[in-house]
Design a protein around this motif. Structure first.
Motif, mmCIF file in Angstrom:
data_model
loop_
_atom_site.group_PDB
_atom_site.id
_atom_site.type_symbol
_atom_site.label_atom_id
_atom_site.label_comp_id
_atom_site.label_asym_id
_atom_site.label_seq_id
_atom_site.Cartn_x
_atom_site.Cartn_y
_atom_site.Cartn_z
ATOM 1 N N SER A 218 0.863 -1.151 0.183
ATOM 2 C CA SER A 218 -0.325 0.142 -0.465
ATOM 3 C C SER A 218 0.663 1.411 -0.161
ATOM 4 O O SER A 218 2.269 0.948 -0.162
ATOM 5 N N GLN B 128 1.691 2.968 2.028
ATOM 6 C CA GLN B 128 1.444 3.803 3.613
ATOM 7 C C GLN B 128 2.356 4.721 4.062
ATOM 8 O O GLN B 128 2.388 6.299 4.122
ATOM 9 N N LYS C 176 2.386 8.196 2.015
ATOM 10 C CA LYS C 176 1.198 9.467 2.285
ATOM 11 C C LYS C 176 1.615 9.571 3.849
ATOM 12 O O LYS C 176 0.776 10.965 3.829
ATOM 13 N N ARG D 13 0.443 -7.734 -3.328
ATOM 14 C CA ARG D 13 0.336 -8.655 -1.728
ATOM 15 C C ARG D 13 0.748 -9.856 -2.545
ATOM 16 O O ARG D 13 0.022 -10.435 -3.459
ATOM 17 N N GLN E 219 -7.185 0.074 -3.575
ATOM 18 C CA GLN E 219 -7.730 0.675 -2.460
ATOM 19 C C GLN E 219 -7.960 1.997 -3.060
ATOM 20 O O GLN E 219 -7.353 3.101 -3.824
ATOM 21 N N HIS F 92 -2.585 -3.723 13.196
ATOM 22 C CA HIS F 92 -2.535 -2.718 12.254
ATOM 23 C C HIS F 92 -1.807 -2.944 11.291
ATOM 24 O O HIS F 92 -0.882 -3.837 10.222
ATOM 25 N N HIS F 93 -1.234 -1.883 11.233
ATOM 26 C CA HIS F 93 0.651 -1.944 11.001
ATOM 27 C C HIS F 93 1.372 -0.397 11.969
ATOM 28 O O HIS F 93 1.063 -0.458 12.917
ATOM 29 N N GLY G 81 -9.796 0.352 6.333
ATOM 30 C CA GLY G 81 -8.796 -0.202 7.631
ATOM 31 C C GLY G 81 -8.292 0.972 7.480
ATOM 32 O O GLY G 81 -7.513 1.177 6.276
ATOM 33 N N GLY G 82 -7.787 1.357 8.421
ATOM 34 C CA GLY G 82 -7.053 2.759 8.805
ATOM 35 C C GLY G 82 -6.557 3.167 10.168
ATOM 36 O O GLY G 82 -7.105 2.544 11.057
ATOM 37 N N ARG H 160 -1.559 8.526 13.136
ATOM 38 C CA ARG H 160 -0.042 7.501 12.772
ATOM 39 C C ARG H 160 0.773 8.308 14.067
ATOM 40 O O ARG H 160 0.410 9.362 14.217
ATOM 41 N N GLY I 68 -4.899 7.978 8.374
ATOM 42 C CA GLY I 68 -5.981 7.985 7.193
ATOM 43 C C GLY I 68 -7.023 6.724 7.198
ATOM 44 O O GLY I 68 -7.093 5.643 8.319
ATOM 45 N N ILE I 69 -6.618 5.798 6.262
ATOM 46 C CA ILE I 69 -7.606 4.958 5.994
ATOM 47 C C ILE I 69 -7.804 4.877 4.530
ATOM 48 O O ILE I 69 -7.230 5.156 4.044
ATOM 49 N N ALA I 70 -7.871 3.437 4.217
ATOM 50 C CA ALA I 70 -8.131 3.377 2.940
ATOM 51 C C ALA I 70 -8.729 1.991 2.914
ATOM 52 O O ALA I 70 -9.618 1.202 3.445
HETATM 53 N N1 ASP Z 1 -2.302 1.588 3.941
HETATM 54 C C1 ASP Z 1 -3.542 0.398 5.408
HETATM 55 C C2 ASP Z 1 -3.492 -0.650 4.979
HETATM 56 O O1 ASP Z 1 -3.314 -0.970 3.163
HETATM 57 C C3 ASP Z 1 -3.904 1.627 5.868
HETATM 58 C C4 ASP Z 1 -4.010 2.204 6.235
HETATM 59 O O2 ASP Z 1 -3.512 2.472 7.444
HETATM 60 O O3 ASP Z 1 -4.464 3.842 6.116
HETATM 61 O O4 ASP Z 1 -3.875 -1.337 5.609
#
Ligand code: ASP
Length: 626
Positions: A223, A225, A228, A247, A261, A482-483, A519-520, A523, A561-563
């Motif tokens: 993504s 990520q 952005k 992926r 996305q 999430h990340h 999901g997002g 940060r 943010g969100i995707a």
């Molecule tokens: N990049 C994240 C994802 O692909 C979405 C985000 O956190 O904005 O799930």
């Protein structure tokens, strides 16, 4: 009083700008109309149509098709037009033709009310075969019944179907409205970010792209990520992109190695702000033919979702929620119950399947129990509530009358219901019952009970996820739920340094009818906190992310943010069984392009500039030799 002329003109201009004009499908081309356009009002007009031959009958008439619809064309029978008759009667199905003729009313009684153009027909005067179609590998009308592999091999033919035409055109319309909402109404900037980048920590699922520098590879991002977030540091303030993501997840039935996305990032925003933005975005872009959606969407914590639905993406279109019956059974003399409750996270939970006696066979119940065993290593006990209200279960003799009536109350059991009960560790019990809840719903529906409204759209926010989860392969280590860029919940920040497993995050998922569609998170914008999370909690090498961490040190605004997963969202909107039904050229579930046959071999010479050699698996080496 008459309005001044200038004001009238200004008002007209404003009205024209507000109401989007219908697109002109006939601009720049020689046709006068599309095949779906002609109505009784066009009678008497001379028209030129272009389309594919959908159907032809005994040299008398044919049906011409394009993306917009069907028009019946009458083949002339008189001598003067014999060449037109000859041409149209012999054109193979799916040939592309041009027809010029006059719009006429259909003879009385022959109108077709099911066809939008059913009041008229076009009396052909001239015609031309622009390209004759060779013998098709199958009849187009039977195409949908053919295997998906065959349809993917001839994707360009399948694309002619009204099903795919509708899905792709609806998708385009939704994206257009999204752009309009984001850019025109809310000042977002559409920015393209690179797809050739480098590996990110934990990015095990990334595709590698060789470079001409020996041993160096690009990576296709999962993504945008990092970009952005860097755009926020760069002061873009509000970013969005229809972003292609990659992926490498191997074969998964309803996943695509490349997917799209709607990717969004904003500065100076909090969780509630992102949620309102997305609700507004979906409401604005929602296709009219799918009804309307109600906002704000309900919200549920991760803990609640797990406890009541056994999953972080609950299908809230029906009840059958998981009920905690630990307290009802705590005093009972049942060994497995007592055993489960003696552990710290021990719990007894159950779901009640309405009218299970009527709709589920013994085989169904057996398969439900079997799947809990094989997938979750979870034993399930059943309690059947007979039509006279008495219990049929191995447990009955261990339950006092009081316990039985408390169970009935807790589960709101009615005569004819079937209860599935599980004892064990909280998360395992909930996950197993959550899966059984969905399987039972499918079984009930297959047996004829209308449980879920197929036209309903139930959106749900799931919030307060844990920031970290134990790694599946090694539960003593942690990974991000999430990340790694997700910020901790403001009230849990101090726990980050003392007990990271207890930290909730500012991560939110959007769920639609039991599917994750977005999901997002808010940060981390402090370099020190980001470094701590990467190095101390996740034990990752923060060096690979030094560019991002350094950027946070140069005045990074708070951001989040969100995707949204566009393919999944559209497939749910059009009620398609697979995301492949809303992608023009999808890959097979093994990740292959069956039309162009990708991925494909390249020669050793072609690999040379990349300093790469293939080490063939033994069997393939043998196969190549023979
Ligand atoms: N990049 C994240 C994802 O692909 C979405 C985000 O956190 O904005 O799930």
């Amino acid at each position: 009083m008459a309005l001044p002329r200038l004001l009238v003109r200004a008002l007209h201009r404003a009205a024209a700008a507000a109401a989007p004009a219908a697109p002109d499908f006939n601009s720049f081309v020689a046709r006068t109309n599309t095949c779906g356009e002609l109505r009784a009002a066009h009678v008497g007009q001379k028209v030129t149509l272009y389309g594919w031959v959908q159907y032809q009958r005994q040299g008398l008439f044919l049906v011409l098709r394009d993306f917009q619809g069907l028009t019946q064309v009458i083949i002339p029978q008189d001598e003067a037009h014999s060449h037109v008759k000859e041409l149209l009667s012999n054109a193979p199905l799916e040939s592309v033709v041009r027809v010029t003729g006059t719009v006429s009313p259909r003879p009385q009684g022959q109108e077709n009310p099911k066809m939008p153009t059913g009041d008229i027909e076009v009396k052909a005067e001239t015609a031309e075969i622009l390209n004759s179609c060779k013998k098709l590998p199958f009849e187009i009308k039977d195409f949908i019944k053919k295997s998906e592999a065959l349809r993917m091999q001839y994707r360009y033919l399948d694309l002619r179907s009204s099903r795919l035409q509708w899905a792709l055109r609806l998708r385009s319309r939704v994206v257009m409205r999204m752009r309009e909402y984001l850019c025109n109404l809310h000042g977002f900037v559409d920015v393209e970010t690179p797809t050739l980048f480098k590996r990110t920590p934990g990015g095990a699922k990334e595709f590698l792209v060789p470079s001409r520098e020996a041993g160096k590879f690009y990576s296709l991002p999962q993504s945008p990520q990092q970009f952005k977030q860097l755009l926020m540091v760069g002061g873009l303030d509000r970013y969005f992109q229809v972003a292609r993501c990659y992926r490498d997840e191997g074969s998964r039935p309803d996943r695509q190695p490349e997917f799209t996305q709607i990717d969004i990032e904003m500065s100076f925003i909090d969780q509630a702000g992102i949620q309102r933005l997305i609700e507004g975005l979906l409401q604005h872009s929602w296709p009219e033919e799918r009804g309307s959606i109600v906002t704000p969407f309900p919200s549920m914590t991760y803990e609640e979702a797990l406890a009541e639905y056994g999953t972080d993406k609950p299908d809230t279109r029906f009840g059958m929620k998981i009920v905690d019956v630990s307290e009802v059974l705590r005093g009972s003399n049942i060994h497995f119950v007592q055993n489960a409750l003696s552990y710290p996270h021990g719990s007894i939970r159950a779901i009640c399947i309405p009218q299970g006696v009527k709709y589920l066979t013994n085989k169904d119940l057996g398969s439900l129990k079997e799947s809990a065993k094989s997938q979750f290593n979870q034993e399930i006990m059943e309690i059947i509530c007979r039509p006279d209200g008495s219990f049929k279960s191995l447990l009955t003799k261990f339950l006092s009358e009081k316990e039985q009536s408390e169970l009935i109350q807790a589960l709101n059991m009615q005569e004819g219901d079937v209860v599935l009960l599980a004892a064990g560790e909280h998360k395992q019990v909930c996950s197993a019952l959550g899966a059984l809840r969905l399987l039972s719903a499918n079984l009930l529906e297959a047996a004829g009970l209308a449980l879920r409204d197929p036209t309903a759209f139930h959106f749900l926010w799931v919030v307060d996820f844990p920031l970290f989860l134990p790694k599946a392969e090694n539960p003593t280590e942690l990974e991000s739920a999430h990340h790694p860029f997700t910020a901790p919940h403001p009230s849990d920040v101090s726990l980050l340094y003392s007990d990271p497993t207890k930290v909730r995050s500012q991560h939110y998922d959007l769920v639609l009818n039991g599917n994750e569609v977005g999901g997002g998170s808010i940060r981390i914008h402090s370099a020190e906190q980001q470094r701590f999370v990467l190095e101390k909690v996740l034990k990752e090498d923060s060096e690979v992310l030094s560019h991002l961490i350094e950027a946070l040190e140069f005045g990074a605004p708070p951001h989040g943010g969100i995707a949204l997963g566009l393919d999944r969202l559209i497939s749910l909107i059009v009620d398609a069984p697979s995301i492949r039904d809303v992608i023009a050229f999808p890959k097979s579930f093994r990740g292959r392009d069956l039309m162009g046959n990708a991925p494909d071999y390249v020669t050793p010479e072609e690999l040379e500039p990349y300093h790469i050699q293939v080490s063939w698996p033994l069997e393939e080496k043998e196969a190549k030799k023979n």
